[in-house]
Design an enzyme around this catalytic site. Structure first.
Site, mmCIF file in Angstrom:
data_model
loop_
_atom_site.group_PDB
_atom_site.id
_atom_site.type_symbol
_atom_site.label_atom_id
_atom_site.label_comp_id
_atom_site.label_asym_id
_atom_site.label_seq_id
_atom_site.Cartn_x
_atom_site.Cartn_y
_atom_site.Cartn_z
ATOM 1 N NE ARG A 117 45.010 43.750 36.656
ATOM 2 C CZ ARG A 117 43.991 44.492 36.290
ATOM 3 N NH1 ARG A 117 43.908 44.907 35.055
ATOM 4 N NH2 ARG A 117 43.050 44.823 37.121
ATOM 5 C CG HIS B 23 45.438 40.393 47.441
ATOM 6 N ND1 HIS B 23 46.388 41.346 47.714
ATOM 7 C CD2 HIS B 23 44.274 41.071 47.255
ATOM 8 C CE1 HIS B 23 45.820 42.547 47.697
ATOM 9 N NE2 HIS B 23 44.543 42.413 47.423
ATOM 10 C CG HIS C 261 41.988 36.310 48.108
ATOM 11 N ND1 HIS C 261 42.475 36.368 46.821
ATOM 12 C CD2 HIS C 261 41.338 37.474 48.318
ATOM 13 C CE1 HIS C 261 42.130 37.527 46.290
ATOM 14 N NE2 HIS C 261 41.442 38.223 47.172
ATOM 15 C CD GLU D 78 44.504 46.169 48.351
ATOM 16 O OE1 GLU D 78 45.489 45.992 47.617
ATOM 17 O OE2 GLU D 78 43.709 45.247 48.654
ATOM 18 C CE LYS E 244 44.409 47.919 39.873
ATOM 19 N NZ LYS E 244 43.372 47.403 40.696
ATOM 20 C CD GLU F 145 45.911 38.809 37.490
ATOM 21 O OE1 GLU F 145 45.091 39.718 37.708
ATOM 22 O OE2 GLU F 145 46.113 37.878 38.254
ATOM 23 C CE LYS G 232 42.242 41.371 37.499
ATOM 24 N NZ LYS G 232 43.009 40.729 38.587
ATOM 25 C CG HIS H 273 40.051 42.894 50.450
ATOM 26 N ND1 HIS H 273 40.282 41.600 50.005
ATOM 27 C CD2 HIS H 273 40.870 43.702 49.730
ATOM 28 C CE1 HIS H 273 41.196 41.647 49.043
ATOM 29 N NE2 HIS H 273 41.565 42.897 48.864
ATOM 30 C CG ASN I 284 46.738 39.056 42.692
ATOM 31 O OD1 ASN I 284 45.787 39.814 42.865
ATOM 32 N ND2 ASN I 284 46.920 38.383 41.563
ATOM 33 N NE ARG J 55 25.903 41.086 21.712
ATOM 34 C CZ ARG J 55 24.806 41.216 20.987
ATOM 35 N NH1 ARG J 55 24.478 42.401 20.509
ATOM 36 N NH2 ARG J 55 24.062 40.178 20.727
HETATM 37 N N1 GLY Z 1 38.775 46.990 39.151
HETATM 38 C C1 GLY Z 1 39.904 46.570 39.871
HETATM 39 C C2 GLY Z 1 40.982 46.050 39.027
HETATM 40 O O1 GLY Z 1 40.870 46.014 37.815
HETATM 41 O O2 GLY Z 1 41.999 45.645 39.532
#
Ligand code: GLY
Length: 367
Positions: free
Chosen positions: A244, A251, A255, A186, A230, A240, A144, A268, A248, A122
């Site tokens: 946040r 993107h 994408h 980026e 960032k 997000e 993320k 990418h 993108n 966990r």
């Molecule tokens: N690990 C990438 C992000 O959180 O944006």
């Protein structure tokens, strides 16, 4: 000299340390964090061959017990099956709640190690040592984590913040040039969405397409400003809920282009570069961005050796359809991040389909 940037979060704040040669001091940096003594280092064969033993030696010298697990390279291994194998290694080596999973690699290794650490027992400690430019400025920061589902990228995941992000710019020496350029997309993104000074400093550089053309001071500035951008955004909106989403930028169409080309034709960052050109043109068409600024952006993208045109065989209707399946679609409306000045963007779901089509048509390479 080290730059230290803090990601301020309600539950767990952490530091991003950028310092040349810091891989040799990984053990000291981790020793300061009061983690348990077991570390499972996850990497890919090439990165491990270059840097694995240095990382392990430094950790062992600081008293850590280190085991490692190697995942074959490539996005095609970013699967639950690879996660299962990390769990097997964690079980075989009796990782405990106080133990740490350490990602030594690019974005794929970071995302997978992060997800395994988010879910094993966990949630156990997680440390990121990114070795690609994309990893350093983007993937390693923000929490993320996840893997791909056969039907889409990053559909399975969790938020799990690292305890430390350690960036050693010296490891960029072994990064393939195409990957460097992909990461630069980026960086340009941060200039457009957040940091006009970063954008201006990059404009002053004659060439951004290979490491040997980029002065060490500029690379240090690029890494520091990008990580700061960032960190600022993630600190304000960890999960997000709003702001946040500006990360993108480029993107949305990026994408769609990436998925329609099967994730093989373009990396990418190349798809994001195309997406930024499209978003810039859409903003100009809507009258919210000056065409001189979009030209400045596109010149920077070209200077980084990145594409500004769509792949010739890509169908515009297919791109418009693919926009509807993006994760960022909300209530059936496609959300775009559009610049209004260098360093400032807005989020909108009011871009007419005709404008998107027109801009994409203009981005087809001339026959
Ligand atoms: N690990 C990438 C992000 O959180 O944006």
């Amino acid at each position: 000299m080290a730059s230290v940037i803090t990601v301020n979060l309600p539950q767990q704040s952490y530091e991003i340390t950028i310092a040349p040669g810091s891989l040799n001091r990984l053990g000291e940096y981790m020793g300061d964090l009061k983690l348990g003594h077991k570390v499972l280092l996850v990497s890919n064969p090439t990165i491990f061959q270059h840097y694995g033993q240095r990382a392990i030696a430094s950790l062992q010298a600081a008293g850590f017990e280190v085991v490692h697990h190697i995942i074959p390279p490539g996005e095609q291994y970013k699967t639950l099956n690879s996660i299962q194998k990390i769990y097997d290694a964690a079980l075989a080596n009796r990782l405990e709640r106080s133990s740490t999973m350490l990602a030594l690699g690019g974005g794929v290794i970071g995302d997978m190690t992060g997800f395994a650490s988010a879910t094993w027992l966990r949630g156990i400690n997680f440390v990121q040592v990114p070795t690609s430019l994309l990893g350093m400025v983007d993937a390693a920061i923000g929490g993320k984590t996840g893997v791909n589902h056969p039907q889409g990228k990053n559909l399975i995941g969790a938020f799990h913040q690292p305890s430390l992000v350690l960036i050693d710019p010296d490891v960029l020496q072994t990064l393939p040039v195409r990957e460097l350029r992909g990461g630069m997309a980026e960086v340009i993104k941060y200039g457009v969405i957040w940091d006009a000074e970063l954008f201006a400093q990059m404009e002053k550089s004659k060439n951004l397409s290979q490491l040997r053309y980029i002065k060490a001071e500029l690379m240090d500035f690029i890494l520091t400003c990008s990580c700061q951008a960032k960190a600022d955004v993630v600190s304000k909106d960890e999960k997000e809920a709003g702001l946040r989403a500006i990360l993108n930028y480029g993107h949305t169409i990026g994408h769609a282009v990436e998925s329609l080309t099967g994730y093989t034709q373009l990396i990418h960052g190349e798809a994001v570069a195309i997406g930024m050109v499209a978003a810039g043109q859409i903003a100009v068409q809507l009258g919210i961005w000056q065409s001189e600024d979009t030209q400045r952006q596109d010149a920077l993208i070209q200077k980084a050796g990145l594409p500004t045109k769509l792949p010739a065989d890509l169908d515009i209707d297919a791109i418009v359809d693919a926009l509807q399946t993006d994760k960022k679609v909300k209530d059936g409306k496609v959300r775009f991040i559009l610049p209004t000045q260098i360093g400032v963007v807005e989020i909108t779901d009011k871009v007419p389909a005709n404008t998107i089509r027109q801009v994409l048509a203009d981005m087809k390479p001339s026959a």
